[in-house]
Design an enzyme around this catalytic site. Structure first.
Site, PDB file in Angstrom:
ATOM      1  N   ASP A 150     -19.788  -4.558  15.081  1.00 13.33           N
ATOM      2  CA  ASP A 150     -20.295  -4.134  13.775  1.00 13.33           C
ATOM      3  C   ASP A 150     -21.199  -5.230  13.216  1.00 13.33           C
ATOM      4  O   ASP A 150     -20.782  -6.375  13.063  1.00 13.33           O
ATOM      5  CB  ASP A 150     -19.099  -3.883  12.836  1.00 13.33           C
ATOM      6  CG  ASP A 150     -19.538  -3.443  11.447  1.00 13.33           C
ATOM      7  OD1 ASP A 150     -20.713  -3.070  11.282  1.00 13.33           O
ATOM      8  OD2 ASP A 150     -18.686  -3.485  10.538  1.00 13.33           O
ATOM      9  N   ASP A 164     -25.577   0.548  13.341  1.00 16.58           N
ATOM     10  CA  ASP A 164     -25.159  -0.848  13.485  1.00 16.58           C
ATOM     11  C   ASP A 164     -23.741  -1.013  14.023  1.00 16.58           C
ATOM     12  O   ASP A 164     -23.160  -2.066  13.908  1.00 16.58           O
ATOM     13  CB  ASP A 164     -25.289  -1.571  12.140  1.00 16.58           C
ATOM     14  CG  ASP A 164     -24.195  -1.159  11.169  1.00 16.58           C
ATOM     15  OD1 ASP A 164     -23.930   0.053  11.075  1.00 16.58           O
ATOM     16  OD2 ASP A 164     -23.616  -2.042  10.525  1.00 16.58           O
ATOM     17  N   GLU A 165     -23.191   0.043  14.592  1.00 13.54           N
ATOM     18  CA  GLU A 165     -21.840  -0.071  15.137  1.00 13.54           C
ATOM     19  C   GLU A 165     -21.768   0.582  16.502  1.00 13.54           C
ATOM     20  O   GLU A 165     -22.349   1.646  16.710  1.00 13.54           O
ATOM     21  CB  GLU A 165     -20.833   0.680  14.244  1.00 13.54           C
ATOM     22  CG  GLU A 165     -20.487  -0.010  12.954  1.00 13.54           C
ATOM     23  CD  GLU A 165     -19.581   0.870  12.108  1.00 13.54           C
ATOM     24  OE1 GLU A 165     -18.425   1.103  12.510  1.00 13.54           O
ATOM     25  OE2 GLU A 165     -20.045   1.354  11.067  1.00 13.54           O
TER      26      GLU A 165
HETATM   27 MG   LIG Z   1     -21.991  -2.879   9.492  1.00 10.74          MG
END
Ligand SMILES: [Mg+2]
Lengths: 410, 84
Positions: free
Chosen positions: A7, A109-110
């Protein structure tokens, strides 16, 4: 089996900050009260990401910029740069593929990584190496959560931020997961929190020890699901590529739309961005859909399956307009959304006889437009319909893709 | 040294992928305001990949003492005078 959850810490903010440093801009937006936020002239002005200092001022993601400024008058507002984000996300993923072919994309973003050949100690030291490498090579920090399944890995990734690796193996649940407030559990939202609190459930541990049948009676299958999550049980399978299920954009409009022609123009601007992102991902779609929210917040969404795969702006636009015309009841529109799904990698696409004759030509045109836009900015090429109009040529761009796992199932 | 990050015109040799200098990128001279700066020596070449935006960095020497840092951004195919 080991699962890691990767993350990016305050992704948009970190990415913009790193980009600014690369450009030699003499400031670090991570070190002041700052947010990434849209244009304030229209209704898009919301906080997309916030710095740690901005968080101290109780600024929330999704809050309007006006409200955020009220909380913190000296707030630094930096506009988003989606091209930078898409590239950052893509390079991070490519880098992660060096460690395992099992990469499941969860959002911009993960993502999750799966390993079948690591023990717990090896996993922790590899995670620390990945975290440090990402910082050194790409210039931003990430959190990594490590466990046996996706749910626990994701929970572990949230423990303490930024720039940390955490484990949450099944035997650590009691100590690490159960003391947390119940709203920290994946899929427990604000509304559910209120309900659970009313029933005396305040921590994840409380939830884990509740009678699942009682939960089922009051909130149905969802009750079973969060009960299982609280106990660290996640029956979902690991879904490695294709990473993206659908791409879409929606936009709340500056004025209520009552005119078909304007609605079509807005659809075109949404499709421009959507199709551009589709081509960026080197994918094609088979299903197009449109979502219409009227001024009373009634929402409908309709989709259409095409007999072929396409990534062509004009083609997608034409089909979505047809869909819109068929389903719009003429009530004033507050919000319009378009999305494409049924995705397949472009290289697997078969040429179909059903595409119209102009299509191949248009595909070429789209590619030229994309390259000009990338070079000179989004507004460098504007289709004739937008010239001299109040409408912005490319609307949206907020990554509201329905990634696998954004739904209730991990 | 001062950070400028200014796009500049550079004369460059791109060496072919064979022989001693295989694949090497060699900036020769660049224009700064009205002046031409000839690169005497390249002290160091390395790559940076901040958030996936790849730039090849050339630390160059001029006049035996002045240091210039040039960067070639591969995506945009643009040269920058980053520091001088
Ligand atoms: Mg994030």
């Amino acid at each position: 089996m080991i699962v890691m959850h990767i993350d990016v810490n305050s992704a948009f903010l970190s990415w913009t900050a790193a980009y600014e440093q690369q450009q030699g801009i003499d400031r670090d937006i991570r070190k002041v009260a700052s947010v990434i936020g849209g244009n304030e002239q229209n209704r898009h002005g919301i906080v997309l990401a916030r710095s740690i200092l901005a968080k101290k001022f109780k600024i929330q993601t999704g809050m309007s910029l006006m409200e955020a400024r009220r909380q913190c008058p000296n707030l630094l507002v930096v506009p988003p740069d989606y091209q930078v984000y898409v590239r950052a996300s893509k390079t991070l993923r490519e880098y992660l593929y060096k460690f395992t072919p099992d990469v499941e994309v969860f959002s911009i973003d993960e993502c999750f990584l799966r390993f079948t050949d690591l023990n717990k100690e090896e996993a922790l030291s590899l995670a620390c190496k990945i975290k440090e490498d990402v910082k050194n090579i790409f210039g931003y920090t990430i959190n990594i959560g490590i466990s046996k399944n996706k749910l626990l890995a994701k929970m572990a990734g949230n423990f303490e931020k930024p720039d940390k690796c955490h484990t949450c193996f099944p035997e650590e649940i009691k100590e690490k997961l159960w003391p947390l407030p119940v709203e920290d559990l994946f899929m427990v939202g604000r509304k559910t929190k209120v309900k659970l609190n009313r029933w005396g459930i305040y921590t994840i541990g409380d939830l884990a020890k509740t009678d699942p049948n009682l939960l089922f009676k009051s909130i149905g299958v969802y009750g079973h699901m969060i009960y299982a999550y609280a106990n660290g049980i996640d029956g979902s399978i690991f879904k490695a590529s294709p990473p993206i299920k659908s791409v879409g954009n929606s936009s709340t409009l500056k004025f209520d739309v009552i005119d078909t022609e304007i609605a079509h123009a807005i659809i075109l601007s949404l499709v421009e961005m959507t199709a551009w992102r589709l081509r960026e991902a080197e994918m094609m779609c088979k299903v197009v859909s449109v979502g219409i929210k009227d001024k009373d917040f009634n929402y409908i969404s309709r989709q259409k399956k095409l007999p072929y795969f396409t990534d062509c702006t004009k083609d997608i636009y034409k089909n979505i307009c047809a869909l819109f015309d068929k389903n719009w009841d003429s009530r004033p529109i507050r919000q319009l959304g378009v999305s494409v799904s049924g995705l397949e990698f472009a290289k697997f696409q078969q040429l179909s006889m059903l595409k119209d004759k102009n299509l191949l030509k248009n595909e070429k045109l789209d590619k030229v437009i994309d390259s000009i836009r990338e070079k000179y900015g989004d507004t460098a090429v504007i289709r004739g319909i937008f010239a001299n109009s109040e409408l912005s040529p490319i609307l949206g761009g907020y990554p509201d893709d329905e990634y696998p796992g954004m739904s209730s199932i991990l | 040294m001062k950070i400028l990050n200014e796009p500049i015109k550079v004369m460059v040799i791109f060496h072919p992928n064979k022989g001693l200098e295989s694949g090497k990128i060699e900036p020769v001279k660049f224009r700064l305001e009205d002046q031409v700066v000839r690169i005497q020596k390249i002290q160091k070449i390395y790559e940076e990949n901040i958030i996936g935006n790849k730039r090849i960095v050339f630390v160059c020497q001029h006049n035996g003492k002045d240091i210039y840092e040039l960067k070639y951004e591969t995506d945009s195919k643009t040269w920058y005078l980053f520091k001088k």
